[in-house]
Design an enzyme around this catalytic site. Structure first.
Site, mmCIF file in Angstrom:
data_model
loop_
_atom_site.group_PDB
_atom_site.id
_atom_site.type_symbol
_atom_site.label_atom_id
_atom_site.label_comp_id
_atom_site.label_asym_id
_atom_site.label_seq_id
_atom_site.Cartn_x
_atom_site.Cartn_y
_atom_site.Cartn_z
ATOM 1 N N HIS A 276 -9.479 1.805 1.092
ATOM 2 C CA HIS A 276 -8.962 2.499 2.255
ATOM 3 C C HIS A 276 -10.453 2.284 3.036
ATOM 4 C CE1 HIS A 276 -5.742 4.184 -0.026
ATOM 5 N NE2 HIS A 276 -5.334 4.733 1.170
ATOM 6 N N ASP B 288 2.577 3.014 2.918
ATOM 7 C CA ASP B 288 1.623 4.295 2.689
ATOM 8 C C ASP B 288 2.351 5.399 2.253
ATOM 9 O OD1 ASP B 288 -0.951 5.077 2.342
ATOM 10 O OD2 ASP B 288 -1.136 5.087 4.609
ATOM 11 N N ASN B 289 1.977 6.596 2.775
ATOM 12 C CA ASN B 289 2.537 7.768 2.240
ATOM 13 C C ASN B 289 3.906 8.000 2.697
ATOM 14 O OD1 ASN B 289 -0.602 8.355 2.957
ATOM 15 N ND2 ASN B 289 -0.123 9.495 1.185
ATOM 16 N N GLU C 100 -10.577 4.617 7.990
ATOM 17 C CA GLU C 100 -9.390 5.249 8.562
ATOM 18 C C GLU C 100 -9.956 6.523 9.396
ATOM 19 O OE1 GLU C 100 -6.740 6.656 5.175
ATOM 20 O OE2 GLU C 100 -5.283 7.300 6.546
ATOM 21 N N HIS D 106 0.745 -1.347 0.019
ATOM 22 C CA HIS D 106 0.155 -0.017 -0.041
ATOM 23 C C HIS D 106 0.900 1.116 0.134
ATOM 24 C CE1 HIS D 106 -3.882 2.031 1.706
ATOM 25 N NE2 HIS D 106 -3.051 3.217 1.337
ATOM 26 N N HIS E 52 1.346 5.289 -2.164
ATOM 27 C CA HIS E 52 0.823 6.539 -3.010
ATOM 28 C C HIS E 52 1.807 6.927 -3.791
ATOM 29 C CE1 HIS E 52 -3.302 6.625 -0.977
ATOM 30 N NE2 HIS E 52 -2.522 5.743 -0.076
ATOM 31 N N LYS F 152 1.689 10.671 -5.208
ATOM 32 C CA LYS F 152 1.569 11.779 -3.994
ATOM 33 C C LYS F 152 2.929 12.121 -3.400
ATOM 34 C CE LYS F 152 -3.138 11.202 -2.224
ATOM 35 N NZ LYS F 152 -3.741 10.280 -1.198
HETATM 36 ZN ZN ZN Z 1 -3.183 4.999 1.690
#
Ligand code: ZN
Length: 422
Positions: free
Chosen positions: A223, A323-324, A226, A70, A72, A75
């Protein structure tokens, strides 16, 4: 000597070894891994006599290459060009929307490529990225860029892309089907996804999402919940609808922080239903820590990690992921899933991070729709391995910066000098 035929005295994690593997004081004995034509031919207990040409790992820890389930990429690395970001998930979403004026195919490609390069260097072989998708009628500009990168990187990192579509866009059944068809047309590495949150909740829209994925034979990645709102019901509703429609694919549910806020009996009943559904849980500890219970000037009290131990206890496949990375959602990160496990080991108080929980970075089979392997093994697989030159099982994942990465049996990263025959 960048392609060894034999790795000797390798310390593999317990989860990767058969039940009858010899142990001493409850600790697995070291292994001898034979490699032929880029694949693992055999894994045997090491013996006292080491063939002279073998690499001697002398007890160094090894894992299969990672799956980062997971991320991104679209971004990533946008934080440096942003001004003040409001705290919490919804503040980060606002900052991201304001940044979209800077997005061009070249900008997305440069940032996503940097992320893939970092993933490659740390030993990841399979990476899944979400791609923000805001409009019902048009494919986002980053979407075809990611499809191009999936092709360009195919021999190095298996890249999958998920449409991150806010739930209201699925409210209309015909539109839901159009979205699913567009994702399907992208290719077999694309999945249908959505952002399921109590602020946009609609059971009808969620049902349309799941039904349209089923109609298009798509896997799903959501998602879900969250947030720390105990009334969030995205996960339990997903499990129920999947059962009602007899869904045959695999659904990944990411985050599900709300389980941590719900009364225990309710949360466990939801996990019981999840265990009966084709659902894999992905936990994102770094962003949960940064975005949950986030108020300016106030120390967070609630930490938002989902119920990872209770999920595992029920046999639910569970992965940790990055994630991010260096965007308004998370200012740190390096596309190294070992960092995610290091965070999880503390926040969820995990026992045996190496021997047990490291599988939450390696089990790519937990993302596939086929039933997962009862006993995972290296034998017959590509010799894609991460060898840790400095870590030991007690401290792992500390001191894991020193790595040698093998892909199809060849060194692609790191200095194998400590292992070479003398
Ligand atoms: Zn995410």
């Amino acid at each position: 000597m960048s392609a060894p035929a034999l790795l000797d005295n390798v310390r593999l994690p317990r989860w990767l070894l058969p039940a009858d593997w010899p142990q001493r004081d409850g600790v697995p004995e070291l292994a001898r891994i034979a490699i032929e034509a880029g694949r693992v031919r055999s894994v045997q207990p090491a013996t006292a006599e080491s063939p002279p040409s073998a690499w001697n790992l002398d007890g160094a820890l090894a894992l299969p290459c990672f799956v980062d389930a997971h991320t991104h990429l679209d971004k990533a690395f946008t934080l440096p060009r942003m001004k003040q970001v409001q705290p919490g998930l919804l503040g980060a979403i606002d900052a991201m929307l304001a940044d979209r004026v800077h997005w061009t195919p070249a900008d997305v490609r440069e940032r996503a490529s940097r992320g893939l390069q970092w993933a490659w260097e740390c030993g990841t072989s399979h990476l899944r990225t979400h791609v923000d998708w805001w409009e019902p009628e048009s494919v986002p500009m980053a979407w075809p860029v990611m499809a191009e990168l999936a092709q360009e990187w195919a021999s190095r990192v298996r890249l999958e892309q998920v449409s991150l579509i806010k739930l209201p866009l699925f409210e209309d059944a015909a539109q839901a089907m159009r979205l699913a068809r567009q994702v399907k047309a992208t290719g077999p590495h694309a999945l249908l996804g959505g952002f399921v949150h109590s602020t946009n909740w609609s059971e009808n829209a969620l049902r349309n999402l799941l039904v349209s994925a089923q109609a298009c034979d798509l896997d799903i990645d959501l998602h879900v919940d969250e947030e720390l709102n105990a009334s969030a019901v995205g996960l339990q509703t997903t499990a129920r609808i999947l059962n009602e429609i007899g869904y045959q694919g695999r659904v990944v549910c990411g985050h599900i922080c709300a389980l941590a806020a719900q009364p225990e009996a309710q949360a466990l009943a939801t996990l019981d239903a999840v265990a009966r559904a084709p659902i894999t849980v992905v936990s994102l500890p770094a962003t949960n820590l940064l975005l949950q219970d986030a108020v300016t000037g106030r120390t967070p009290r609630l930490r938002g990690i989902t119920l990872v131990k209770e999920a595992r206890e029920r046999g639910i496949p569970l992965l940790f992921a990055s994630d991010n990375v260096q965007d308004p959602f998370c200012r740190v990160g390096s596309f190294d899933p070992v960092e995610a496990l290091g965070t999880a080991a503390l926040v969820a108080q995990l026992d045996e991070p190496f021997d047990d929980w490291s599988q939450a970075l390696c089990r790519g089979d937990w993302l596939r729709r086929e039933a997962p392997a009862a006993q995972p093994t290296l034998v017959g697989q590509g010799a894609d391995l991460v060898l840790f030159t400095q870590a030991d099982r007690h401290g792992w994942p500390s001191r894991t910066a020193g790595r040698v990465v093998l892909r199809e049996g060849r060194v692609t990263q790191g200095d194998p000098a400590p292992f070479l025959p003398r």
